[in-house]
Write a protein that holds these residues in place. Structure first.
Motif, PDB file in Angstrom:
ATOM      1  N   VAL A   1     -39.108 -14.463 -60.827  1.00 57.36           N
ATOM      2  CA  VAL A   1     -40.196 -14.785 -61.755  1.00 57.36           C
ATOM      3  C   VAL A   1     -40.781 -13.505 -62.330  1.00 57.36           C
ATOM      4  O   VAL A   1     -40.968 -13.358 -63.536  1.00 57.36           O
TER       5      VAL A   1
ATOM      6  N   GLY B   1     -45.470 -11.336 -59.571  1.00 53.50           N
ATOM      7  CA  GLY B   1     -45.761 -11.990 -60.850  1.00 53.50           C
ATOM      8  C   GLY B   1     -45.928 -10.914 -61.900  1.00 53.50           C
ATOM      9  O   GLY B   1     -46.298  -9.784 -61.577  1.00 53.50           O
ATOM     10  N   TRP B   2     -45.633 -11.276 -63.167  1.00 56.15           N
ATOM     11  CA  TRP B   2     -45.635 -10.192 -64.155  1.00 56.15           C
ATOM     12  C   TRP B   2     -47.028  -9.638 -64.377  1.00 56.15           C
ATOM     13  O   TRP B   2     -47.195  -8.558 -64.924  1.00 56.15           O
TER      14      TRP B   2
ATOM     15  N   HIS C   1     -38.226 -11.473 -64.501  1.00 56.80           N
ATOM     16  CA  HIS C   1     -37.974 -12.216 -65.733  1.00 56.80           C
ATOM     17  C   HIS C   1     -39.143 -12.039 -66.706  1.00 56.80           C
ATOM     18  O   HIS C   1     -38.958 -11.661 -67.859  1.00 56.80           O
TER      19      HIS C   1
ATOM     20  N   TYR D   1     -37.045 -15.909 -55.229  1.00 56.70           N
ATOM     21  CA  TYR D   1     -37.554 -16.677 -56.371  1.00 56.70           C
ATOM     22  C   TYR D   1     -38.718 -15.927 -57.017  1.00 56.70           C
ATOM     23  O   TYR D   1     -38.768 -15.765 -58.245  1.00 56.70           O
TER      24      TYR D   1
ATOM     25  N   TYR E   1     -38.896 -26.941 -72.919  1.00 60.10           N
ATOM     26  CA  TYR E   1     -40.314 -26.648 -72.781  1.00 60.10           C
ATOM     27  C   TYR E   1     -41.227 -27.825 -73.048  1.00 60.10           C
ATOM     28  O   TYR E   1     -42.337 -27.876 -72.553  1.00 60.10           O
TER      29      TYR E   1
ATOM     30  N   MET F   1     -38.897  -9.770 -70.148  1.00 55.75           N
ATOM     31  CA  MET F   1     -38.934 -10.479 -71.417  1.00 55.75           C
ATOM     32  C   MET F   1     -40.069  -9.966 -72.299  1.00 55.75           C
ATOM     33  O   MET F   1     -39.884  -9.692 -73.482  1.00 55.75           O
TER      34      MET F   1
ATOM     35  N   TYR G   1     -47.583 -25.941 -64.948  1.00 53.38           N
ATOM     36  CA  TYR G   1     -46.477 -25.834 -65.882  1.00 53.38           C
ATOM     37  C   TYR G   1     -46.896 -26.060 -67.327  1.00 53.38           C
ATOM     38  O   TYR G   1     -46.149 -25.767 -68.250  1.00 53.38           O
TER      39      TYR G   1
ATOM     40  N   PHE H   1     -46.912 -20.963 -73.124  1.00 56.98           N
ATOM     41  CA  PHE H   1     -46.624 -19.590 -73.543  1.00 56.98           C
ATOM     42  C   PHE H   1     -45.156 -19.394 -73.867  1.00 56.98           C
ATOM     43  O   PHE H   1     -44.806 -18.518 -74.646  1.00 56.98           O
ATOM     44  N   HIS H   2     -44.288 -20.216 -73.287  1.00 56.19           N
ATOM     45  CA  HIS H   2     -42.898 -20.072 -73.706  1.00 56.19           C
ATOM     46  C   HIS H   2     -42.717 -20.512 -75.159  1.00 56.19           C
ATOM     47  O   HIS H   2     -41.998 -19.876 -75.919  1.00 56.19           O
TER      48      HIS H   2
ATOM     49  N   MET I   1     -44.913 -17.624 -77.325  1.00 59.51           N
ATOM     50  CA  MET I   1     -44.561 -16.201 -77.289  1.00 59.51           C
ATOM     51  C   MET I   1     -43.157 -15.925 -76.774  1.00 59.51           C
ATOM     52  O   MET I   1     -42.730 -14.779 -76.776  1.00 59.51           O
ATOM     53  N   ALA I   2     -42.443 -16.914 -76.369  1.00 60.24           N
ATOM     54  CA  ALA I   2     -41.058 -16.672 -75.980  1.00 60.24           C
ATOM     55  C   ALA I   2     -40.121 -17.230 -77.045  1.00 60.24           C
ATOM     56  O   ALA I   2     -39.417 -16.492 -77.722  1.00 60.24           O
TER      57      ALA I   2
ATOM     58  N   ARG J   1     -47.218 -23.529 -61.260  1.00 63.04           N
ATOM     59  CA  ARG J   1     -46.206 -22.545 -61.640  1.00 63.04           C
ATOM     60  C   ARG J   1     -45.992 -21.550 -60.506  1.00 63.04           C
ATOM     61  O   ARG J   1     -46.796 -21.458 -59.589  1.00 63.04           O
ATOM     62  N   ARG J   2     -44.908 -20.797 -60.600  1.00 63.06           N
ATOM     63  CA  ARG J   2     -44.548 -19.784 -59.614  1.00 63.06           C
ATOM     64  C   ARG J   2     -44.348 -20.385 -58.223  1.00 63.06           C
ATOM     65  O   ARG J   2     -44.662 -19.751 -57.225  1.00 63.06           O
TER      66      ARG J   2
END
Ligand code: HEM
Ligand SMILES: [Cu+2]
Lengths: 222, 598
Positions: free
Chosen positions: B85, B153-154, B88, B81, B464, B92, B410, B416-417, B420-421, B477-478
């Protein structure tokens, strides 16, 4: 980060100033009358390779500014900072790099005077001196390691090796370009491309000399 | 008019790009593989970015399945998982969005819109793509090495990212760091091209203040990226040295398994500063091209000039500059001085001013426009909604006191989704529907497009919007699973299941889009040179799709800005930029002068 910020602010300020010149008192929605044909966008001495080099130098500036910022920041975090004794060899190396820069400057001048033999001699000299500088840096590393300061011992050492390596890598990249210029110079001097290329080389070297001055100063200070 | 200190030569030879020699290869490989034509490179970039983006999409669905229907898929364990994360997020942000906006749209549109034959340094441009491809392959290789890709994590925060126990600490993280460094080198090659072409490659008459906003957005984003990516480069190299040579840039003294590690004295905080010095501008590197493109979509499809063009240009520049002084708002919880936090909260909120200004100008452009609800327009309007939504939750998070409890919940994921997504992705879709006819010569199917739009737009809200409530309820999150917690109510699980179903539906809609892309390539309606009746130069090329060299024998001359839509007294409701004033067909009755800025 102050160093980087100041530099970025300066870059941005220059950029904004130039833009203001381009946009103030211009009314974009007004079309040309068509009486005179549209003019070219830039004066002839502003060529794409020159602008390209300038932009690239801005990127390299940002890279070194950030690396130095990180160095300065780390120095102020925590009292465990153990500065590296800067090897005296670096002074000699600095001399070599200055000489290399001078040689390339002279090479640039000989393209303008059309002196083919001098150009090749000076170009070769500039590259040779640069190579000597890089070898000198490697020797300095060796001495440091031998004196018990390997990169992994503490952050100050790590930064010393990182900063000098980044700078040397940029010079090596420059030497690749230099090799191509040298080959070009072998094929006769009358090519406008050659003049352009020697000029770009010389400017890049002066810039890296400047960067080295900055790095050396910062390393000596700590 | 604007005077210049040098005169156009009297006979005005057809504008030249200087001594630019184009390489015209004859073989298939030379034309489409090792191509130096910016348009081919653009498509190579876009296809690669889309392919890797689909991988990231699948990863997100796997994550969603685990969250919505815990433990229903045995292949997802807690380690994988975290790896999903990380991959992904990283894919992205960097490998999809940055690459497709700058490498894809930048390459295609900059030379065409500026009236240039190609990029300034075509060879370097070609190299840029191949280096990018190498970075993507390196990243993907991370999936297959020993302990898999990194699960840090990114944001890759050390020391955890390179400490034993984190998934991928052996090989995955090394590959990811190398891949990032390679990406940055490749990007710099491309970025030099985009900047220099905008500065040097513009045709006669194309003054800076006549550039379409698309070019402005991509240009400024590239300038920012060129200055910000070095921060990531330095950070990545330093972390790589920490991992491989045992230096301690970022690694503090640590105990692992009761034993002292060999590294001491490094500062994890230093990494955070460097990372976010890149990371925040990165948000705008993605947003500014979207801003630019959306401005042009709105003006074209509402048949109106953009409201406040100069304001829009300056807003782009000011946003770009300001975004370099807000990075620490990602570090409110890192234990920094509250005064420092206050400073950054202030700068963060100031960025909202030019941003809001742009939103107002878009809305004012739409106001009383002749709005054609074409598919690109739908996506542009969808962007406006989504961006405003995400922007508003950003104002919450920009305040230290509100951010501290919401940090790593969350709520942040939802925020941010949105901003910026989803918002930039909507613009990408809109832009593809808009420019596909120029790229291929055929229209995308509009009915499929509308279905695609509505499912994607409403679907992303279904995904979202609820996340904000999850965040307020305290869902972190995560997390692979929440287990038994005192504060997370049971209803969270049903909301999560709902979100997952919505995500699956949205993903299915993207298949429809891919089908449309493939089908229309062969069966789409013939587009003709200028199906949207647009003014910018790319629609005025002699061939559709444009050939290598873009403009035939003579480069176009530019007489006007790109927003001459619905000019009063003119017969057509648009005047292309290269139409000289004498050639404009006026309406017989009313031969009035033109109005100013509306
Ligand atoms: C249908 C589309 C998408 C879905 C369903 C989705 C879903 C998710 C999920 C479930 C997470 C993990 C949240 C967590 O456990 O903390 C996540 C994280 C993330 N996503 Fe997406 N996502 C989508 C599209 C995008 C796009 C287009 C971007 C581009 C900016 C993006 C950027 C990120 C980032 C940066 C993270 C954070 C990674 C991290 O925490 O290290 N996502 N997404
Ligand atoms: Cu930010």
């Amino acid at each position: 980060m102050t160093v980087s910020l100041v530099l970025i602010v300066l870059l941005m300020a220059g950029f904004a100033g130039w833009l203001i010149g381009q946009s103030i008192r211009v009314r974009p929605w007004v079309a040309d009358t068509g009486a005179t044909p549209p003019a070219p966008q830039t004066p002839p001495f502003v060529t794409a390779p020159r602008v390209g080099l300038a932009v690239f130098l801005a990127v390299v500036t940002s890279l070194f500014a950030l690396a130095v910022s990180a160095f300065l920041m780390r120095r102020h975090i925590g009292a465990d900072w153990q500065a590296v004794p800067v090897p005296a060899l670096l002074w000699w190396n600095t001399g070599l790099l200055i000489a290399a820069s001078v040689a390339l400057q002279l090479a640039w001048r000989s393209t303008r005077q059309g002196r083919q033999a001098a150009l090749r001699r000076r170009l070769a000299l500039g590259g040779g001196l640069t190579l000597a500088f890089v070898i000198g840096q490697a020797l300095a590393w060796q001495r440091l390691e031998a004196a018990g300061h390997p990169p992994a011992a503490n952050p100050a050492n790590a930064f010393f090796y990182l900063l000098t390596a980044l700078h040397a890598l940029h010079l090596l990249g420059g030497l690749v370009a230099w090799g191509r210029v040298l080959a070009l110079a072998g094929r006769g001097i009358s090519q406008p491309r050659l003049r352009q290329a020697v000029e770009l080389c010389a400017l890049y070297w002066h810039f890296l000399l400047l960067v080295w001055g900055g790095l050396f100063g910062v390393l000596l200070m700590s | 008019m604007h005077e210049r200190e040098y005169e156009a030569s009297p006979e005005a030879p057809p504008a030249e790009t200087g001594e630019m020699e184009l390489v015209h290869p004859r073989t298939f490989i030379g034309k489409y593989i090792w191509s130096q034509d910016a348009k081919v490179i653009a498509i190579q970039y876009a296809v690669t970015a889309t392919a890797i983006g689909l991988v990231a999409l699948v990863l997100s669905l796997l994550m969603r399945l685990q969250l919505g229907f815990p433990n229903s898929l045995s292949l997802i364990d807690p380690e994988s998982y975290l790896q999903y994360v990380t991959m992904h997020g990283m894919i992205m942000v960097v490998y999809l969005l940055t690459a497709i906006f700058l490498g894809g749209f930048g390459n295609y549109l900059i030379p065409l819109m500026c009236g240039a034959r190609d990029m300034a340094f075509p060879y370097l441009n070609m190299l840029s793509f191949w280096v990018y491809l190498a970075s993507v392959l390196l990243l993907v290789a991370g999936f297959f090495v020993g302990d898999g890709s990194s699960g840090a994590g990114w944001t890759l925060y050390p020391p955890q990212a390179i400490s034993q126990g984190t998934p991928g600490a052996d090989g995955g993280i090394v590959l990811m760091l190398v891949s990032l460094a390679v990406f940055i080198i490749g990007f710099t090659m491309g970025g030099l091209n985009y900047v220099v072409t905008v500065l040097q490659g513009r045709t006669r008459g194309m003054t800076l203040m006549r550039l379409p906003l698309t070019v402005w957005g991509i240009f400024m984003a590239t300038v920012m990226a060129l200055l910000a990516f070095p921060a990531l480069f330095v950070a990545v190299v330093m972390m790589l040295l920490d991992r491989l040579l045992g230096t301690s840039f970022f690694m503090p003294e640590m105990l692992g398994m009761g034993e002292e590690g060999s590294q001491r004295g490094g500062s994890p905080l230093l990494f955070q500063h460097l990372f976010w010095f890149f990371g925040h501008p990165e948000v705008y590197i993605v947003a500014l091209p979207a801003f630019g493109i959306v401005s042009d979509l709105i003006a074209t499809h509402a048949r109106k000039n953009i409201f406040g063009y100069r304001m829009m240009v300056w807003a782009i520049i000011i946003i770009g500059a300001l975004s370099f002084v807000v990075w620490a708002h990602h570090m409110y919880v890192s234990g920094m001085s509250p005064y420092f936090g206050f400073l950054f909260a202030t700068t963060t909120l100031i960025v909202a001013v030019p941003t809001a200004l742009k939103v107002y100008n878009w809305v004012l452009t739409l106001w009383r426009g002749d709005i054609h609800l074409t598919v690109p327009m739908l996506f542009a309007i969808g962007f406006l909604f989504t961006f405003v939504n995400g922007g508003l939750s950003g104002l919450f998070l920009g305040n230290v006191t509100v951010d501290v409890p919401l940090s790593d919940t969350y709520f942040v994921v939802g925020h941010f989704h949105m901003v910026m997504a989803v918002a930039p992705v909507l613009v990408i879709f809109g832009a593809i529907y808009h420019w596909y006819p120029k790229i291929t010569g055929r229209m995308l199917d509009a009915t499929l497009g509308k279905v695609h739009f509505w499912v994607t737009f409403l679907g992303t809200y279904a995904i979202y919007y609820p996340m904000h409530f999850l965040g307020l309820a305290g869902v972190p999150r995560r997390y692979y699973a929440y287990g038994e917690t005192a504060f997370v109510p049971d209803s969270v699980q049903s909301l999560n299941a709902f979100i997952t179903i919505a995500a699956l539906v949205v993903a299915a809609a993207q298949l429809l889009f891919l089908f449309n892309l493939a089908w229309s390539l062969f069966r789409g309606r013939e587009a003709g040179p200028n199906p949207w009746r647009a003014t910018t130069l790319e629609w005025q090329t002699p061939h559709t799709p444009p050939r290598h060299g873009n403009f035939g024998d003579e480069l176009p001359l530019v007489y006007r800005w790109p927003y001459d839509y619905s000019v009063p007294g003119v017969k057509d409701d648009y005047i292309p930029q290269n139409v000289p004033p004498q050639a404009v067909e006026r309406e017989p009755a009313a031969d009035r002068g033109r109005g100013g800025e509306s």
